[in-house]
Design a protein around this motif. Structure first.
Motif, PDB file in Angstrom:
ATOM      1  N   GLY A   1       7.787  -0.457   5.741  1.00 28.50           N
ATOM      2  CA  GLY A   1       7.487  -0.452   4.379  1.00 28.50           C
ATOM      3  C   GLY A   1       5.963  -0.680   4.049  1.00 28.50           C
ATOM      4  O   GLY A   1       5.860  -0.772   3.042  1.00 28.50           O
ATOM      5  N   ARG A   2       5.033  -0.774   4.791  1.00 29.44           N
ATOM      6  CA  ARG A   2       3.587  -0.913   5.067  1.00 29.44           C
ATOM      7  C   ARG A   2       3.125   0.614   4.527  1.00 29.44           C
ATOM      8  O   ARG A   2       3.261   1.556   5.767  1.00 29.44           O
ATOM      9  N   THR A   3       1.540   0.406   4.548  1.00 30.02           N
ATOM     10  CA  THR A   3       0.516   1.412   5.045  1.00 30.02           C
ATOM     11  C   THR A   3       0.073   1.798   5.956  1.00 30.02           C
ATOM     12  O   THR A   3      -0.004   0.773   7.224  1.00 30.02           O
ATOM     13  N   THR A   4       0.482   2.911   7.104  1.00 32.51           N
ATOM     14  CA  THR A   4      -0.441   2.966   8.696  1.00 32.51           C
ATOM     15  C   THR A   4      -0.933   4.597   9.022  1.00 32.51           C
ATOM     16  O   THR A   4      -0.737   5.417   7.703  1.00 32.51           O
ATOM     17  N   LEU A   5      -1.599   4.053   9.567  1.00 33.92           N
ATOM     18  CA  LEU A   5      -2.942   4.813  10.156  1.00 33.92           C
ATOM     19  C   LEU A   5      -1.752   6.296  11.275  1.00 33.92           C
ATOM     20  O   LEU A   5      -1.410   4.863  12.479  1.00 33.92           O
ATOM     21  N   SER A   6      -2.235   6.916  11.129  1.00 30.20           N
ATOM     22  CA  SER A   6      -1.753   7.521  12.281  1.00 30.20           C
ATOM     23  C   SER A   6      -2.486   7.594  13.797  1.00 30.20           C
ATOM     24  O   SER A   6      -3.363   7.095  13.450  1.00 30.20           O
ATOM     25  N   ARG A   7      -2.288   8.016  14.996  1.00 36.65           N
ATOM     26  CA  ARG A   7      -3.111   7.466  16.245  1.00 36.65           C
ATOM     27  C   ARG A   7      -4.137   9.319  15.859  1.00 36.65           C
ATOM     28  O   ARG A   7      -3.956   9.915  14.752  1.00 36.65           O
ATOM     29  N   GLN A   8      -5.092   9.111  15.991  1.00 38.77           N
ATOM     30  CA  GLN A   8      -6.101  10.172  16.056  1.00 38.77           C
ATOM     31  C   GLN A   8      -5.482  11.717  16.310  1.00 38.77           C
ATOM     32  O   GLN A   8      -4.768  11.949  17.485  1.00 38.77           O
ATOM     33  N   LEU A   9      -6.180  12.631  15.768  1.00 39.11           N
ATOM     34  CA  LEU A   9      -5.350  13.544  15.210  1.00 39.11           C
ATOM     35  C   LEU A   9      -6.314  14.961  15.285  1.00 39.11           C
ATOM     36  O   LEU A   9      -7.447  14.633  14.949  1.00 39.11           O
TER      37      LEU A   9
ATOM     38  N   LEU B   1      -3.584   8.637   7.255  1.00 34.37           N
ATOM     39  CA  LEU B   1      -2.974   6.575   6.485  1.00 34.37           C
ATOM     40  C   LEU B   1      -2.834   7.357   5.164  1.00 34.37           C
ATOM     41  O   LEU B   1      -2.841   8.160   4.610  1.00 34.37           O
ATOM     42  N   LEU B   2      -0.893   6.717   5.070  1.00 31.61           N
ATOM     43  CA  LEU B   2      -0.370   7.291   4.149  1.00 31.61           C
ATOM     44  C   LEU B   2       0.678   6.086   4.213  1.00 31.61           C
ATOM     45  O   LEU B   2       0.677   4.923   4.746  1.00 31.61           O
ATOM     46  N   ARG B   3       1.530   5.898   3.292  1.00 32.76           N
ATOM     47  CA  ARG B   3       2.336   4.941   2.374  1.00 32.76           C
ATOM     48  C   ARG B   3       3.165   4.737   1.296  1.00 32.76           C
ATOM     49  O   ARG B   3       3.465   6.829   1.292  1.00 32.76           O
ATOM     50  N   ASP B   4       4.416   4.914   1.487  1.00 35.30           N
ATOM     51  CA  ASP B   4       5.726   5.668   0.122  1.00 35.30           C
ATOM     52  C   ASP B   4       4.861   5.500  -0.959  1.00 35.30           C
ATOM     53  O   ASP B   4       3.783   4.444  -1.584  1.00 35.30           O
ATOM     54  N   ILE B   5       5.524   6.171  -1.803  1.00 35.01           N
ATOM     55  CA  ILE B   5       5.838   6.022  -3.453  1.00 35.01           C
ATOM     56  C   ILE B   5       6.769   5.908  -4.213  1.00 35.01           C
ATOM     57  O   ILE B   5       7.782   6.806  -3.475  1.00 35.01           O
ATOM     58  N   ASP B   6       7.177   5.129  -4.869  1.00 32.79           N
ATOM     59  CA  ASP B   6       8.463   4.109  -4.977  1.00 32.79           C
ATOM     60  C   ASP B   6       8.738   5.263  -6.153  1.00 32.79           C
ATOM     61  O   ASP B   6       8.668   4.337  -7.806  1.00 32.79           O
ATOM     62  N   THR B   7       8.934   5.957  -6.725  1.00 34.87           N
ATOM     63  CA  THR B   7       9.069   6.838  -8.136  1.00 34.87           C
ATOM     64  C   THR B   7      10.480   6.775  -8.379  1.00 34.87           C
ATOM     65  O   THR B   7      10.313   6.882  -9.878  1.00 34.87           O
ATOM     66  N   GLN B   8      11.321   6.493  -7.807  1.00 34.09           N
ATOM     67  CA  GLN B   8      12.804   5.834  -8.719  1.00 34.09           C
ATOM     68  C   GLN B   8      13.405   5.565  -6.777  1.00 34.09           C
ATOM     69  O   GLN B   8      13.407   5.144  -5.975  1.00 34.09           O
ATOM     70  N   GLN B   9      14.317   4.257  -8.000  1.00 38.24           N
ATOM     71  CA  GLN B   9      15.128   3.997  -7.090  1.00 38.24           C
ATOM     72  C   GLN B   9      16.581   4.093  -6.889  1.00 38.24           C
ATOM     73  O   GLN B   9      17.224   5.085  -8.108  1.00 38.24           O
ATOM     74  N   SER B  10      17.258   4.353  -5.860  1.00 40.47           N
ATOM     75  CA  SER B  10      18.886   4.894  -6.370  1.00 40.47           C
ATOM     76  C   SER B  10      19.894   3.593  -6.274  1.00 40.47           C
ATOM     77  O   SER B  10      19.122   3.304  -5.453  1.00 40.47           O
ATOM     78  N   PRO B  11      21.061   3.526  -6.284  1.00 41.49           N
ATOM     79  CA  PRO B  11      21.868   2.586  -6.157  1.00 41.49           C
ATOM     80  C   PRO B  11      22.159   2.808  -5.313  1.00 41.49           C
ATOM     81  O   PRO B  11      22.733   1.632  -4.717  1.00 41.49           O
ATOM     82  N   ARG B  12      22.293   3.922  -4.850  1.00 41.53           N
ATOM     83  CA  ARG B  12      23.061   4.246  -3.260  1.00 41.53           C
ATOM     84  C   ARG B  12      21.839   3.488  -2.328  1.00 41.53           C
ATOM     85  O   ARG B  12      20.769   3.663  -1.922  1.00 41.53           O
TER      86      ARG B  12
ATOM     87  N   HIS C   1       8.766   9.636  -1.704  1.00 45.72           N
ATOM     88  CA  HIS C   1       7.803  10.478  -2.004  1.00 45.72           C
ATOM     89  C   HIS C   1       6.913   9.707  -0.448  1.00 45.72           C
ATOM     90  O   HIS C   1       7.491   7.919  -0.767  1.00 45.72           O
ATOM     91  N   PHE C   2       5.722  10.319  -0.403  1.00 41.69           N
ATOM     92  CA  PHE C   2       4.282   9.936   0.457  1.00 41.69           C
ATOM     93  C   PHE C   2       3.164   9.970  -0.259  1.00 41.69           C
ATOM     94  O   PHE C   2       3.367  10.905  -0.373  1.00 41.69           O
TER      95      PHE C   2
END
Length: 505
Positions: free
Chosen positions: A176-184, A195-206, A214-215
């Motif tokens: 659930g945190r920011t992550t850096l990929s290996r070299q590409l 470098l990527l992280r999630d985008i909390d646009t909505q929360q589902s009750p399920r 989203h990321f």
């Protein structure tokens, strides 16, 4: 031989002291280089940490903006995104990834074609082939900024099909945190990282939808991590790689600057400095490695000049000391030789005196006892010499004695010893005498030579000589016995000459 040894020792000492001086100066220079290495490592670490923090801040800003902006899932440009790209040129692209369950692929395709056109669909990341069936979820790129032709080709490509992105997505999902990929290899063909992280646009009750949908992702050029004006000293090498990357990543080029470029001799004589620093914590785990093979370049012109000056001073000092020692030693030997000569030679004629003659006669007797040969002792006494001193003076008399000594040495052999043991008395030691005839022949030549006239200044002088001969061992075994026999025979010869002279008168 002694002087040569002294010079050899001085040269060896100079080489040793020069080497010690060079070692001391080099150690001082290398300590300074080590301090420079530590400063360089500290400076690079701080700069890289700052850049990594900047990248993470940009990603957080972009993710927050995407979460708040309802247009985050459209292809419309936004001034905020363009401003980020202009302000941070190290960012190659900003991208939006959406997690699509397999059951929603048909809806995703309609949405994608509605936004970008009928030619867009779900594809593999590195090819246009459809991703393999059987996946529960897909992670296509929804859009990428700036909207260049290259970035538009990324739309619909499944990031899960790219190994480095898949590992980064999996870690982000798990942690659930920011992550850096290996070299590409970035879409633009450059080497970099995602470098990527999630985008909390909505929360589902399920519960099944608790994972982010989203990321946000940044493509970062690897070479942008370092300062543009970075200049490494000669022999220093820098490398940056992901914690999980091998030293030579297969899908890119290792970020390296500088070159060791050292010779085998430098590697043998100089130390190698190496330091490794982990950066970015758990979010951006990069490993910074700095190596520096020390060499001749670390010893500056000032240090070389100091060493050369010290070496020249040492050479001059040792040369002066060795010259003084050799000169003093030669003078001492010369004085000793002069003292020995004065103690064992007659000052007027330069012939051996009584002491040296006795010593040589003793050694000659010892050799005769070993080899069984004979030796002869000739005792010479000048006739009519006293009137010379009385008539012409002692200066003329001394000169006559010098001339007589020279004539005697011309007659005898080089190995024979001639000595003056009194005012007008001389002795000759003849070794290895085979018969009495040898001594008789020498006696005859001596008389002929000595009785020739002497011209000293305006004076013409005539002197005679009486010679007595004794043989070892027939005439005695002791030195005094031999001298006594020779003296007695000499007086007999002198009396014989006196009677002959009276008879003639």
């Amino acid at each position: 031989m002694q002087a040569r040894l002294v010079y050899v020792v001085c040269i060896a000492l100079w080489l040793m002291l020069s080497a010690l001086a060079a070692l001391s100066i080099a150690s001082r220079s290398l300590l300074g280089a080590e301090q420079q290495f530590n400063n360089q490592m500290q400076q690079l670490t701080e700069q890289l940490k700052q850049r990594l923090l900047t990248n993470e801040t940009v990603l957080d800003s972009y993710a927050t903006f995407s979460a708040l902006d309802h247009r985050s899932e459209t292809r419309q440009k936004h001034p905020f995104v363009l401003q980020l790209l202009r302000r941070y040129p190290q960012i190659s692209a900003l991208a939006h990834i959406e997690r699509i369950p397999a059951v929603q692929l048909a809806d995703f395709k309609q949405k994608l074609q509605h936004e970008y056109g009928k030619g867009y669909r779900l594809r593999g990341f590195s090819s246009d082939a459809t991703p393999p069936a059987g996946q529960d979820e897909y992670f296509p790129l929804m859009f990428a900024e700036p909207q260049s032709q290259t970035n538009l080709q990324l739309i619909g490509r499944d990031a899960w099909q790219q190994p480095q992105l898949r590992d980064a997505l999996q870690e982000s999902l798990n942690s659930g945190r920011t992550t850096l990929s290996r070299q590409l290899t970035l879409p633009q063909g450059e080497t970099g990282y995602a470098l990527l992280r999630d985008i909390d646009t909505q929360q589902s009750p399920r519960m099944l939808d608790l994972q982010p949908k989203h990321f946000a992702m940044l493509f970062i050029r690897a070479d942008s991590l370092l300062p543009a004006d970075l200049s490494l000293p000669t022999g220093m090498e820098l490398s940056i790689r992901h914690r999980d990357d091998p030293p030579q990543p297969p899908d890119g080029h290792a970020l390296r600057l500088g070159s060791a470029g050292s010779s085998q001799l430098e590697q043998l004589l100089f130390p190698r400095l190496e330091a490794t620093q982990m950066l970015g914590g758990g979010n951006q785990p990069l490993r910074l490695t700095l190596r520096w093979q020390q060499g001749w370049a670390q010893i500056g012109l000032f240090e070389w000049s100091v060493w050369l000056l010290l070496s020249l001073l040492l050479a001059a000092g040792l040369a002066l000391a060795s010259y003084s020692f050799v000169r003093s030693s030669n003078l001492r030997r010369q004085r000793e030789s002069q003292l020995f000569h004065l103690a064992n030679h007659d000052r007027l004629t330069g012939l051996a005196n009584r002491n040296l003659f006795y010593d040589r006669l003793q050694h000659a007797i010892s050799r005769v006892d070993r080899n069984g040969k004979r030796l002869a002792l000739l005792f010479l006494d000048l006739d009519r010499f006293k009137p010379v001193n009385d008539t012409f003076g002692h200066v003329v008399g001394d000169r006559i004695l010098q001339l007589i000594a020279a004539r005697i040495q011309d007659v005898v052999r080089d190995e024979d010893t001639v000595a003056r043991i009194g005012g007008d008395e001389f002795v000759i030691l003849m070794e290895d005498v085979e018969s009495n005839r040898e001594a008789d022949k020498v006696t005859t030549r001596l008389k002929q030579s000595i009785q020739l006239p002497y011209q000293v200044e305006q004076h013409r002088v005539l002197v005679g000589v009486s010679i007595g001969t004794a043989y070892y061992p027939e005439d005695g075994l002791l030195i005094d016995e031999l001298l006594a026999v020779a003296d007695r025979k000499m007086y007999g010869n002198k009396q014989s000459l006196s009677r002959e002279s009276e008879t003639i008168e």
